[in-house]
Write a protein that holds these residues in place. Sequence first.
Motif, PDB file in Angstrom:
ATOM      1  N   LEU A  89       6.223  -5.954  -0.925  1.00  0.00           N
ATOM      2  CA  LEU A  89       5.212  -5.971  -1.990  1.00  0.00           C
ATOM      3  C   LEU A  89       4.627  -4.576  -2.226  1.00  0.00           C
ATOM      4  O   LEU A  89       3.896  -4.360  -3.177  1.00  0.00           O
ATOM      5  CB  LEU A  89       4.100  -6.959  -1.646  1.00  0.00           C
ATOM      6  CG  LEU A  89       4.560  -8.420  -1.484  1.00  0.00           C
ATOM      7  CD1 LEU A  89       3.412  -9.295  -0.998  1.00  0.00           C
ATOM      8  CD2 LEU A  89       5.111  -8.968  -2.783  1.00  0.00           C
ATOM      9  N   LYS A  90       4.939  -3.666  -1.328  1.00  0.00           N
ATOM     10  CA  LYS A  90       4.496  -2.270  -1.428  1.00  0.00           C
ATOM     11  C   LYS A  90       2.979  -2.135  -1.517  1.00  0.00           C
ATOM     12  O   LYS A  90       2.463  -1.227  -2.159  1.00  0.00           O
ATOM     13  CB  LYS A  90       5.167  -1.567  -2.624  1.00  0.00           C
ATOM     14  CG  LYS A  90       6.685  -1.708  -2.634  1.00  0.00           C
ATOM     15  CD  LYS A  90       7.379  -0.402  -2.961  1.00  0.00           C
ATOM     16  CE  LYS A  90       8.853  -0.436  -2.624  1.00  0.00           C
ATOM     17  NZ  LYS A  90       9.706  -0.867  -3.696  1.00  0.00           N
ATOM     18  N   ILE A  91       2.267  -3.071  -0.902  1.00  0.00           N
ATOM     19  CA  ILE A  91       0.810  -2.937  -0.873  1.00  0.00           C
ATOM     20  C   ILE A  91       0.347  -2.715   0.571  1.00  0.00           C
ATOM     21  O   ILE A  91       1.102  -2.939   1.506  1.00  0.00           O
ATOM     22  CB  ILE A  91       0.090  -4.177  -1.454  1.00  0.00           C
ATOM     23  CG1 ILE A  91       0.578  -5.446  -0.769  1.00  0.00           C
ATOM     24  CG2 ILE A  91       0.286  -4.255  -2.961  1.00  0.00           C
ATOM     25  CD1 ILE A  91      -0.204  -6.686  -1.145  1.00  0.00           C
ATOM     26  N   SER A  92      -0.903  -2.287   0.693  1.00  0.00           N
ATOM     27  CA  SER A  92      -1.513  -1.998   1.996  1.00  0.00           C
ATOM     28  C   SER A  92      -0.630  -1.124   2.882  1.00  0.00           C
ATOM     29  O   SER A  92      -0.342  -1.479   4.016  1.00  0.00           O
ATOM     30  CB  SER A  92      -1.831  -3.289   2.758  1.00  0.00           C
ATOM     31  OG  SER A  92      -2.447  -4.213   1.934  1.00  0.00           O
ATOM     32  N   PRO A  93      -0.179   0.026   2.369  1.00  0.00           N
ATOM     33  CA  PRO A  93       0.699   0.853   3.204  1.00  0.00           C
ATOM     34  C   PRO A  93      -0.050   1.450   4.400  1.00  0.00           C
ATOM     35  O   PRO A  93      -1.210   1.841   4.288  1.00  0.00           O
ATOM     36  CB  PRO A  93       1.158   1.957   2.242  1.00  0.00           C
ATOM     37  CG  PRO A  93       0.098   2.019   1.192  1.00  0.00           C
ATOM     38  CD  PRO A  93      -0.454   0.639   1.061  1.00  0.00           C
ATOM     39  N   CYS A  94       0.607   1.467   5.507  1.00  0.00           N
ATOM     40  CA  CYS A  94       0.059   2.084   6.718  1.00  0.00           C
ATOM     41  C   CYS A  94       1.235   2.277   7.663  1.00  0.00           C
ATOM     42  O   CYS A  94       2.374   2.119   7.237  1.00  0.00           O
ATOM     43  CB  CYS A  94      -1.005   1.185   7.348  1.00  0.00           C
ATOM     44  SG  CYS A  94      -0.429  -0.472   7.684  1.00  0.00           S
ATOM     45  N   ILE A 177       4.646   0.616   7.483  1.00  0.00           N
ATOM     46  CA  ILE A 177       4.316  -0.795   7.286  1.00  0.00           C
ATOM     47  C   ILE A 177       3.836  -1.017   5.855  1.00  0.00           C
ATOM     48  O   ILE A 177       3.040  -0.231   5.343  1.00  0.00           O
ATOM     49  CB  ILE A 177       3.153  -1.214   8.229  1.00  0.00           C
ATOM     50  CG1 ILE A 177       3.487  -0.930   9.691  1.00  0.00           C
ATOM     51  CG2 ILE A 177       2.747  -2.664   7.994  1.00  0.00           C
ATOM     52  CD1 ILE A 177       4.470  -1.841  10.312  1.00  0.00           C
ATOM     53  N   THR A 178       4.336  -2.083   5.229  1.00  0.00           N
ATOM     54  CA  THR A 178       3.732  -2.569   3.988  1.00  0.00           C
ATOM     55  C   THR A 178       3.700  -4.082   4.086  1.00  0.00           C
ATOM     56  O   THR A 178       4.260  -4.653   5.018  1.00  0.00           O
ATOM     57  CB  THR A 178       4.555  -2.164   2.745  1.00  0.00           C
ATOM     58  OG1 THR A 178       5.919  -2.491   3.006  1.00  0.00           O
ATOM     59  CG2 THR A 178       4.423  -0.695   2.404  1.00  0.00           C
TER      60      THR A 178
END
Lengths: 212, 388
Positions: A89-94, A177-178
Amino acid sequence: MSMLTIAMPKGRIFEEAAALMQEAGYQLPPELDESRKLIIEVPEENMRFFLAKPMDVATYVEHGVADVGIAGKDVLLEEERDVYELLDLKISPCYLAVAGLPNTSLNEVAPKIATKYPTVASAYFREKGEQVEIIKLNGSIELAPLIGLSDRIVDIVSTGQTLRENGLVEYETIVGITSRLIVNPVSYRMKNEEIATLVSRLTDTIEEKAVQ
Amino acid sequence: MFEKPVGMRDTLPHIYETKRKLKEAAESAMRSWGYRFIETPALEYYETVGDASAILDRQLFKLLDQQGNTLVLRPDMTAPIARVAAAKLLKERVPLRLAYSASVYRAQQREGGRAAEFEQIGVEMIGDDTISADAEVIALLVSVMKQAGLEKFQLSLGHIRFIDELFRQILGTEERSEQLRRFLYEKNYVGYREHVKSLPLSSIDKQRLLQFLSLSGGIECLDEAVKLVEGSTGIEALDELKSVFSRLQEYGVDQYVTFDLPLVSHMSYYTGLVFEVYTDGVGAPVGNGGRYDDLLQKFGRPAGATGFGLRVDFLLEALEELEEETGVHCVLFSNERRVEAIQEAQKRRAAGECVLLQDVAGVKDVDKFTETCKSVTFFVGKSTGGNA
């Protein structure tokens, strides 16, 4: 068409996940983030949402009580659940990283690693050929090196601010991480159409965002 | 409370009844298709059956016999049956149609809630390489599911040779193919796509590998699949899928069947057609199967084989209602009228009833004891017997 049950992660990822669903045209109920009500039905979309601890999302999906879930890759690596990982989803990258106090090295006699991710940490150090003792903690991992519980920690880093505030530095990056869209293997077949629609709408949204 | 080892379960009487009926229905379906039941020992040698089995080494329960040989509790029935077939049965009649209903053992590392011992019911068709054999096994599976009382279920079909050929053509080496197969096996489509993008391939080839992931659904996905492979091997695999499907139409069971070409089920065990069966209400496949042409040769007698196994515990979970316990009739007696009571009980039993014969002196609370009985006859005291 049968109803889709979707497990959404509470906390850090929730807002971005909810925003993505909305951008994909799904009418999420506003009361979803007021965690009092645990399960919310959205009859117009033929969907049912519930909020779960991020670490538990994959568990609900593996057992089939949720057809679909949104979970961080960190959870999938740690929990090793039997679910389909269909979309990034390519959100909340860390990322997951090894950190510790500056200018220190691993204790040679009994190196200790504190983490919320014992499976990931243990696999990482095993691959490197380092013998370490993994200490599972449930939160405030940064405390461990400060108080002398461990030499290093393995934890999620997004901006690095928490580490800096605690005087810790990053030593190695383990993996990026995503958040991912995960699907129960049976739902993937039995509710194929509904899930295909969800996946294609989300894919379009993610691609549009990537172009912007 | 006395604890049980992790993953071990008791089956209490009311569940036992439902399970017995379910198994009987499934077994009679298999028998009516001419499959003969077989039993094999719970313990096998680790080096032979343990090694040949499709189950991961870390899931095996291992123990030592008194001579120091390593044994395993059988983790599946297919490998033991292959052993018997190779050693004995294949000399008698080919092809062989065998069926089993037995407990298998798989150690669980994670939650205690997961079964480490469970019953499997299934069939093996050994020594027949034809598409007809593959189709028969699937048609039988559908028949078994229906007989067991399940209506909402679905089968997904894939073909290992198609995957192997596609990967071999594009990737060239077995090592690279295996890497990609592992992503499929782990159901990690995100990882698969990322890996494909990172490979030094032409954009056309990358596109072929990415498109492959979406090859699922109705029979029309096979036409899409044809465009992805070159040469005869891949096309043959697709033709096999088509012929199996048309045979399943002839059996009248095609409505239960869909295709899922990225389905691998196992890293190396299957050699052709593979399938899994899913039902509503259970989060994991209730059964799976496929063609495993390489197994028999591990027991020194190469032969093609196909079959399926269903998990009885999952089928039980899928059944919406548990069987009502058929009530027993209770004959309560006091000592002076014992003879009459025994005669009454025997008469009713001869008529096919289930009868409980109970000395009233052995019961503390008569009302509670007879609560679950469908009817009661008393032979108590000196008067003639009465019904309640």
